[in-house]
Design a protein around this motif. Structure first.
Motif: not given
Length: 155
Positions: A136, A138-139, A141-143, A145-146
């Motif tokens: 959760t 990592v996901g 955090g990736a969102l 960054v996006l």
């Protein structure tokens, strides 16, 4: 639970940090091996720089380390005492309440609408699908960054 106590002092009482800054400190703590140590240190840094971070970490965790080192041999025996077991079984629900109590002001500190979408997705992933915390984080955090890459406003 230490997060609501830190929030009350760092944001509301002393004004060392804003709500979004405190939320960032909690987020930073969640992606490091020692989440609470990291959050306490960031709050200490906001209050008094490097010395404040060191003092905060020592004051927050020194007593528990001393208790474990000094009374470690007695801890197993204490777990068999009915009053001690009762205390922990009673305190457990209070911890859940404290976590919920800290989640509400942290959620209120979100300042961009896209963050609310990430919050809802994370809650659905954790609670609805019963997935793990690391995935959760990592996901989400990736969102984040996006969101930054496509030009959405970052707090």
């Amino acid at each position: 639970m230490i997060v609501p106590l830190m929030h009350a002092d760092a944001v509301e009482r002393h004004g060392w940090m804003t709500d979004p800054e405190f939320l960032n400190a909690v987020a930073l703590g969640q992606i490091t091996p020692g989440p609470v140590v990291q959050t306490v240190s960031v709050v200490g840094w906001a209050a008094g720089g490097v010395i404040g971070a060191l003092v905060a970490a020592v004051v927050a965790f020194g007593p528990s380390f001393l208790l474990v080192l000094g009374g470690g041999r007695s801890l197993e025996r204490l777990r068999t005492v009915p009053a001690v077991r009762g205390f922990f079984h009673g305190a457990g629900p209070a911890v859940v309440g404290a976590i919920a109590g800290s989640a509400v002001p942290l959620a209120a500190a979100l300042s961009e609408p896209w963050q609310a979408v990430v919050l809802l997705l994370a809650a659905g992933w954790l609670i609805g699908l019963r997935r793990g915390v690391v995935g959760t984080l990592v996901g989400a955090g990736a969102l984040g960054v996006l969101a930054g890459l496509v030009g959405l406003p970052l707090p």
